[in-house]
Scaffold this active site. Structure first.
Site, PDB file in Angstrom:
ATOM      1  N   ASP A   1       0.883  -1.166   0.000  1.00  0.00           N
ATOM      2  CA  ASP A   1       0.000   0.000   0.000  1.00  0.00           C
ATOM      3  C   ASP A   1       0.918   1.211   0.000  1.00  0.00           C
ATOM      4  O   ASP A   1       1.458   1.602   1.039  1.00  0.00           O
ATOM      5  CB  ASP A   1      -0.885  -0.011   1.246  1.00  0.00           C
ATOM      6  CG  ASP A   1      -1.804   1.192   1.326  1.00  0.00           C
ATOM      7  OD1 ASP A   1      -2.140   1.770   0.271  1.00  0.00           O
ATOM      8  OD2 ASP A   1      -2.182   1.560   2.454  1.00  0.00           O
TER       9      ASP A   1
ATOM     10  N   ASP B   1      -2.244   0.929   7.284  1.00  0.00           N
ATOM     11  CA  ASP B   1      -1.485   0.761   6.043  1.00  0.00           C
ATOM     12  C   ASP B   1      -1.034  -0.696   5.897  1.00  0.00           C
ATOM     13  O   ASP B   1      -1.052  -1.250   4.805  1.00  0.00           O
ATOM     14  CB  ASP B   1      -0.275   1.702   6.015  1.00  0.00           C
ATOM     15  CG  ASP B   1      -0.695   3.164   5.970  1.00  0.00           C
ATOM     16  OD1 ASP B   1      -1.507   3.503   5.093  1.00  0.00           O
ATOM     17  OD2 ASP B   1      -0.229   3.940   6.812  1.00  0.00           O
TER      18      ASP B   1
ATOM     19  N   GLU C   1      -1.184  -1.517  -4.696  1.00  0.00           N
ATOM     20  CA  GLU C   1      -2.403  -0.733  -4.840  1.00  0.00           C
ATOM     21  C   GLU C   1      -2.068   0.529  -5.625  1.00  0.00           C
ATOM     22  O   GLU C   1      -1.086   1.212  -5.326  1.00  0.00           O
ATOM     23  CB  GLU C   1      -2.976  -0.370  -3.470  1.00  0.00           C
ATOM     24  CG  GLU C   1      -4.347   0.248  -3.547  1.00  0.00           C
ATOM     25  CD  GLU C   1      -4.971   0.394  -2.185  1.00  0.00           C
ATOM     26  OE1 GLU C   1      -5.787  -0.464  -1.819  1.00  0.00           O
ATOM     27  OE2 GLU C   1      -4.623   1.367  -1.489  1.00  0.00           O
TER      28      GLU C   1
END
Length: 183
Positions: A7, A142, A70
């Site tokens: 992420d 996260d 992502e």
């Protein structure tokens, strides 16, 4: 299959390593997760260097089959978006440096894969990650988002694109997948 999920972030980048096996009796477990925390006063290029080095360390430690990242969603601040895209590119470069395939996922696709809703909150994602992977140690949202990215990719890879909602590639594939809809 072992997947390293990322992420991306300019101050905090989450990472999660997930191992899955089997189709029917699928097992899923978290091998490692956390965040790469970077000082606010550190120059952006040095942050990218630290992210690159940390991704290489994670790859060398866990030997993932694939890396999933992502994709940053469009925001209003162009400068912030540019920095996030650089982080994403840095992660991809580190994986490619070790000759590991990289997949990219939109945030809504990751959330839908894990929670069933594309607009799930970070807390809802964390709740489902705890339930699905049995993680109890909260290492930040996260980190849980990165585990969700890894899990979404592992599930899609093992199930194939059609099973995860992907459209058939041609009419023959559609007919085979939907025999009752064709007259």
């Amino acid at each position: 299959m072992i997947v390293l999920g990322i992420d991306p972030g300019t101050r905090t980048a989450g990472f999660g390593v997930v191992e899955t096996s089997g189709r029917g009796g699928r097992t899923e477990r978290a091998l490692d997760y956390g965040s790469i925390d970077l000082p606010a006063d550190l120059d952006h290029t040095l942050r990218l260097q630290r992210i690159y080095e940390r991704i290489i360390e994670l790859v060398d430690r866990h030997h993932p089959d694939e890396v999933a990242v992502e994709v940053p969603f469009l925001g209003h601040n162009v400068q912030s978006m540019r920095k996030l895209v650089r982080v994403e590119a840095t992660v991809m470069l580190a994986a490619m440096h070790r000759q590991i395939p990289v997949a990219q996922y939109a945030p809504a696709e990751v959330k839908k894969s894990v929670t069933g809703k594309g607009r799930a909150t970070k807390d809802q994602v964390w709740f489902m990650i705890r339930a699905l992977l049995g993680t109890t140690d909260d290492r930040g949202r996260d980190a849980s988002d990165a585990l969700a990215v890894a899990l979404a990719h592992a599930r899609r890879t093992q199930a194939g694109p059609a099973a995860s909602g992907g459209a058939p590639k041609d009419w023959a594939a559609f007919i085979k997948a939907n025999p009752g809809r064709v007259r």
